[in-house]
Motif scaffolding. Structure first.
Motif, PDB file in Angstrom:
ATOM      1  N   ILE A   1       0.825  -1.210   0.000  1.00  0.00           N
ATOM      2  CA  ILE A   1       0.000   0.000   0.000  1.00  0.00           C
ATOM      3  C   ILE A   1       0.853   1.251   0.000  1.00  0.00           C
ATOM      4  CG2 ILE A   1      -0.201  -0.061   2.536  1.00  0.00           C
ATOM      5  CD1 ILE A   1      -3.084   1.034   2.134  1.00  0.00           C
ATOM      6  N   ASP A   2       0.415   2.247  -0.751  1.00  0.00           N
ATOM      7  CA  ASP A   2       1.062   3.556  -0.814  1.00  0.00           C
ATOM      8  C   ASP A   2       0.380   4.462   0.211  1.00  0.00           C
ATOM      9  OD1 ASP A   2       1.845   6.164  -1.393  1.00  0.00           O
ATOM     10  OD2 ASP A   2       1.930   5.824  -3.558  1.00  0.00           O
ATOM     11  N   TYR A   3       1.052   4.720   1.324  1.00  0.00           N
ATOM     12  CA  TYR A   3       0.434   5.516   2.396  1.00  0.00           C
ATOM     13  C   TYR A   3       0.233   6.975   1.991  1.00  0.00           C
ATOM     14  CZ  TYR A   3      -0.590   2.592   6.406  1.00  0.00           C
ATOM     15  OH  TYR A   3      -1.186   1.687   7.260  1.00  0.00           O
ATOM     16  N   ASP A   4       0.984   7.469   1.041  1.00  0.00           N
ATOM     17  CA  ASP A   4       0.749   8.832   0.559  1.00  0.00           C
ATOM     18  C   ASP A   4      -0.602   8.913  -0.153  1.00  0.00           C
ATOM     19  OD1 ASP A   4       3.151   9.816   1.552  1.00  0.00           O
ATOM     20  OD2 ASP A   4       4.251   9.360  -0.289  1.00  0.00           O
ATOM     21  N   THR A   5      -0.861   7.973  -1.056  1.00  0.00           N
ATOM     22  CA  THR A   5      -2.146   7.951  -1.756  1.00  0.00           C
ATOM     23  C   THR A   5      -3.293   7.706  -0.781  1.00  0.00           C
ATOM     24  OG1 THR A   5      -1.061   7.112  -3.745  1.00  0.00           O
ATOM     25  CG2 THR A   5      -3.446   6.836  -3.614  1.00  0.00           C
ATOM     26  N   TYR A   6      -3.097   6.776   0.148  1.00  0.00           N
ATOM     27  CA  TYR A   6      -4.090   6.475   1.177  1.00  0.00           C
ATOM     28  C   TYR A   6      -4.425   7.732   1.987  1.00  0.00           C
ATOM     29  CZ  TYR A   6      -5.655   4.149   5.590  1.00  0.00           C
ATOM     30  OH  TYR A   6      -6.318   3.746   6.723  1.00  0.00           O
ATOM     31  N   ALA A   7      -3.410   8.421   2.468  1.00  0.00           N
ATOM     32  CA  ALA A   7      -3.620   9.616   3.281  1.00  0.00           C
ATOM     33  C   ALA A   7      -4.301  10.722   2.486  1.00  0.00           C
ATOM     34  CB  ALA A   7      -2.291  10.113   3.843  1.00  0.00           C
ATOM     35  N   GLU A   8      -3.890  10.907   1.244  1.00  0.00           N
ATOM     36  CA  GLU A   8      -4.495  11.948   0.413  1.00  0.00           C
ATOM     37  C   GLU A   8      -5.947  11.617   0.082  1.00  0.00           C
ATOM     38  OE1 GLU A   8      -1.817  12.219  -2.865  1.00  0.00           O
ATOM     39  OE2 GLU A   8      -0.156  12.920  -1.600  1.00  0.00           O
ATOM     40  N   GLY A   9      -6.249  10.324  -0.098  1.00  0.00           N
ATOM     41  CA  GLY A   9      -7.633   9.922  -0.343  1.00  0.00           C
ATOM     42  C   GLY A   9      -8.527  10.206   0.851  1.00  0.00           C
ATOM     43  N   GLU A  10      -8.040   9.891   2.056  1.00  0.00           N
ATOM     44  CA  GLU A  10      -8.818  10.195   3.267  1.00  0.00           C
ATOM     45  C   GLU A  10      -8.998  11.690   3.449  1.00  0.00           C
ATOM     46  OE1 GLU A  10      -9.273   7.594   7.051  1.00  0.00           O
ATOM     47  OE2 GLU A  10      -7.160   8.087   6.809  1.00  0.00           O
ATOM     48  N   ALA A  11      -7.947  12.449   3.153  1.00  0.00           N
ATOM     49  CA  ALA A  11      -7.971  13.898   3.383  1.00  0.00           C
ATOM     50  C   ALA A  11      -8.928  14.620   2.434  1.00  0.00           C
ATOM     51  CB  ALA A  11      -6.571  14.480   3.255  1.00  0.00           C
ATOM     52  N   GLU A  12      -9.355  13.961   1.368  1.00  0.00           N
ATOM     53  CA  GLU A  12     -10.303  14.593   0.455  1.00  0.00           C
ATOM     54  C   GLU A  12     -11.732  14.571   0.993  1.00  0.00           C
ATOM     55  OE1 GLU A  12      -9.743  12.626  -3.241  1.00  0.00           O
ATOM     56  OE2 GLU A  12      -7.839  13.622  -3.667  1.00  0.00           O
ATOM     57  N   LEU A  13     -11.943  13.828   2.082  1.00  0.00           N
ATOM     58  CA  LEU A  13     -13.284  13.734   2.657  1.00  0.00           C
ATOM     59  C   LEU A  13     -13.453  14.746   3.789  1.00  0.00           C
ATOM     60  CD1 LEU A  13     -13.629   9.858   2.885  1.00  0.00           C
ATOM     61  CD2 LEU A  13     -14.817  11.357   1.288  1.00  0.00           C
ATOM     62  N   GLY A  14     -14.516  15.546   3.690  1.00  0.00           N
ATOM     63  CA  GLY A  14     -14.904  16.389   4.818  1.00  0.00           C
ATOM     64  C   GLY A  14     -15.650  15.538   5.833  1.00  0.00           C
ATOM     65  N   TRP A  15     -15.336  15.728   7.113  1.00  0.00           N
ATOM     66  CA  TRP A  15     -15.832  14.866   8.196  1.00  0.00           C
ATOM     67  C   TRP A  15     -16.547  15.753   9.196  1.00  0.00           C
ATOM     68  CZ3 TRP A  15     -13.986   9.918   7.236  1.00  0.00           C
ATOM     69  CH2 TRP A  15     -14.330   8.920   8.159  1.00  0.00           C
ATOM     70  N   LEU A  16     -17.809  15.477   9.506  1.00  0.00           N
ATOM     71  CA  LEU A  16     -18.538  16.302  10.462  1.00  0.00           C
ATOM     72  C   LEU A  16     -19.347  15.437  11.408  1.00  0.00           C
ATOM     73  CD1 LEU A  16     -20.464  19.575  10.153  1.00  0.00           C
ATOM     74  CD2 LEU A  16     -21.756  17.544  10.838  1.00  0.00           C
ATOM     75  N   ASN A  17     -19.224  15.712  12.721  1.00  0.00           N
ATOM     76  CA  ASN A  17     -20.096  15.169  13.758  1.00  0.00           C
ATOM     77  C   ASN A  17     -20.651  16.342  14.543  1.00  0.00           C
ATOM     78  OD1 ASN A  17     -19.208  12.688  12.887  1.00  0.00           O
ATOM     79  ND2 ASN A  17     -18.387  12.021  14.859  1.00  0.00           N
ATOM     80  N   SER A  18     -21.975  16.463  14.592  1.00  0.00           N
ATOM     81  CA  SER A  18     -22.621  17.532  15.350  1.00  0.00           C
ATOM     82  C   SER A  18     -23.629  16.962  16.324  1.00  0.00           C
ATOM     83  CB  SER A  18     -23.366  18.507  14.411  1.00  0.00           C
ATOM     84  OG  SER A  18     -22.502  19.408  13.788  1.00  0.00           O
ATOM     85  N   SER A  19     -23.697  17.539  17.514  1.00  0.00           N
ATOM     86  CA  SER A  19     -24.760  17.216  18.462  1.00  0.00           C
ATOM     87  C   SER A  19     -25.540  18.500  18.740  1.00  0.00           C
ATOM     88  CB  SER A  19     -24.186  16.651  19.759  1.00  0.00           C
ATOM     89  OG  SER A  19     -23.293  17.569  20.363  1.00  0.00           O
ATOM     90  N   LEU A  20     -26.866  18.389  18.783  1.00  0.00           N
ATOM     91  CA  LEU A  20     -27.716  19.560  18.935  1.00  0.00           C
ATOM     92  C   LEU A  20     -29.005  19.186  19.639  1.00  0.00           C
ATOM     93  CD1 LEU A  20     -29.782  19.957  15.775  1.00  0.00           C
ATOM     94  CD2 LEU A  20     -27.596  18.787  15.527  1.00  0.00           C
ATOM     95  N   THR A  21     -29.712  20.184  20.097  1.00  0.00           N
ATOM     96  CA  THR A  21     -31.023  20.011  20.703  1.00  0.00           C
ATOM     97  C   THR A  21     -32.037  20.781  19.877  1.00  0.00           C
ATOM     98  OG1 THR A  21     -30.064  19.823  22.916  1.00  0.00           O
ATOM     99  CG2 THR A  21     -32.409  20.332  22.783  1.00  0.00           C
ATOM    100  N   VAL A  22     -33.149  20.128  19.562  1.00  0.00           N
ATOM    101  CA  VAL A  22     -34.232  20.762  18.807  1.00  0.00           C
ATOM    102  C   VAL A  22     -35.446  20.889  19.726  1.00  0.00           C
ATOM    103  CG1 VAL A  22     -35.789  20.552  16.838  1.00  0.00           C
ATOM    104  CG2 VAL A  22     -33.398  19.852  16.612  1.00  0.00           C
ATOM    105  N   THR A  23     -36.010  22.084  19.795  1.00  0.00           N
ATOM    106  CA  THR A  23     -37.163  22.344  20.667  1.00  0.00           C
ATOM    107  C   THR A  23     -38.249  23.081  19.907  1.00  0.00           C
ATOM    108  OG1 THR A  23     -36.175  24.423  21.433  1.00  0.00           O
ATOM    109  CG2 THR A  23     -35.725  22.449  22.748  1.00  0.00           C
ATOM    110  N   ALA A  24     -39.490  22.917  20.388  1.00  0.00           N
ATOM    111  CA  ALA A  24     -40.636  23.609  19.788  1.00  0.00           C
ATOM    112  C   ALA A  24     -41.728  23.749  20.843  1.00  0.00           C
ATOM    113  CB  ALA A  24     -41.160  22.837  18.585  1.00  0.00           C
TER     114      ALA A  24
END
Length: 367
Positions: free
Chosen positions: A221-244
């Motif tokens: 495996i080419d770790y440079d290609t592997y790392a660059e492939g992962e880095a192309e993905l935006g990663w988001l985890n959010s926690s929130l509260t919804v009220t009404a």
């Protein structure tokens, strides 16, 4: 002498169906009287998968902040904590969907350092039909060649390949995808399953029960290609509260968030690897998700509840800039909340690109 724990790891790219498959397997094993522990994995905290499996009553530990390979000691510590009260018979492990080289960095270290405590089941990797059609057939997938490289390497190190979501395919379509997989991996067993309906899981259980020397396919495996492939993905985890002030359908909120975010991502020409959202309210929960840009969002686990307030977690894995992804998530949540007469308060958001993988251990030869 303590019995050896059966270590079952199910890999696969983002959105392949790992969590649903592990949930099905956990229910089957516990139904037979086996003690089961589950370990989930993510680059950040607030993981929908962990909360989904816990809400189903399973004993779940989470390794957050890095993949199993880069946080091997925490993986083993998490397994130990699951065994603190009663030693499990089976550990089901779900690695990060953008991770590969797991045989050399996770399975081989367990075999060499903890062989007296664990026996290794065949390492299975799930592929969803859209990736079989696009990435393996060298068609337009919405991901760069470097991101597609990760998926191809995941399949290369597998002891078995699982084609998921066959309930959505005709027999001819399933045969076509299986033929493409076998063309690339002629010596690897290929199973067809539906994690949602349970079709094919009897055969999967039989496969996972096999005894043998599994986890020997060490990648070149080419770790440079592997790392660059992962880095192309935006990663988001959010926690929130919804009220009404008035009650609203929780499922409309969850599915609405995913639908609206899919629309906003399409406007930005950003390919979604996976979107998930879970709502947690007084012992009840619902889950909605999207597994690719060209499929419809679905309410995978309906709550069928009306609520005035609810805790929500949103996970998004998208091929775009993390700052743009965060803005689109916040705008999408706001749009849906307003349509339901509700408002959202974000408690925590982590939005980033994964860093270069640096494994704790890596064995370049098979034990």
């Amino acid at each position: 002498m303590k019995h050896r724990i059966r270590y079952i790891m199910i890999g696969g790219f983002l959105g392949a169906g790992k969590t649903t498959t592990l949930g099905q397997l956990a229910a089957r094993y516990t139904g037979r009287g086996l003690r089961v522990g589950i370990v989930t994995n993510d680059q950040a905290a607030d993981l929908v998968d962990t909360n989904t499996l816990r809400s189903q009553g399973f004993d779940v530990g989470e390794v957050a902040g890095a993949c199993f390979c880069c946080n091997f000691d925490e993986l083993m510590g998490t397994i130990e904590s699951l065994a603190a009260d009663e030693r499990p018979d089976v550990i089901l492990a779900e690695p990060v969907g953008s991770c590969t080289d797991l045989v050399a960095t996770v399975i081989q270290p367990i075999k060499r350092l903890f062989n007296a405590e664990f026996e290794i089941a065949p390492y299975s990797v799930i592929i969803k039909p859209s990736h079989g059609r696009k990435i393996l057939s060298d068609g337009k997938s919405g991901f760069s060649p470097k991101a597609a490289y990760i998926l191809k390497k995941q399949l290369e190190e597998a002891d078995a390949i699982l084609i998921n979501r066959i309930d959505e395919l005709s027999a001819e379509e399933a045969d076509e995808i299986a033929a493409v997989v076998r063309e690339h991996h002629p010596e690897t067993p290929v199973l067809r399953i539906s994690a949602r309906t349970g079709e094919g899981l009897d055969a999967l259980e039989e496969l996972l029960a096999q005894q043998g020397d599994f986890g020997r396919r060490i990648l070149d495996i080419d770790y440079d290609t592997y790392a660059e492939g992962e880095a192309e993905l935006g990663w988001l985890n959010s926690s929130l509260t919804v009220t009404a002030e008035a009650k609203f359908p929780l499922d409309d909120l969850l599915l609405g968030i995913v639908k609206r975010l899919q629309e906003r991502l399409a406007e930005s020409d950003a390919e979604a690897a996976h979107l998930k959202t879970i709502g947690l309210w007084e012992g009840f929960f619902g889950v909605a998700n999207l597994i690719s840009s060209d499929t419809a969002p679905e309410l995978s686990l309906p709550s069928r509840r009306d609520v005035k307030d609810v805790d929500v977690i949103v996970n998004a894995r998208v091929a775009c800039d993390p700052a743009i992804l965060q803005r689109l998530v916040e705008e999408s949540v706001g749009d849906v909340c307003r349509s339901l007469g509700a408002s959202a308060t974000f408690r925590q958001t982590q939005s980033f690109r994964p860093g270069r993988p640096v494994p704790t251990h890596r064995f370049a030869d098979a034990n």
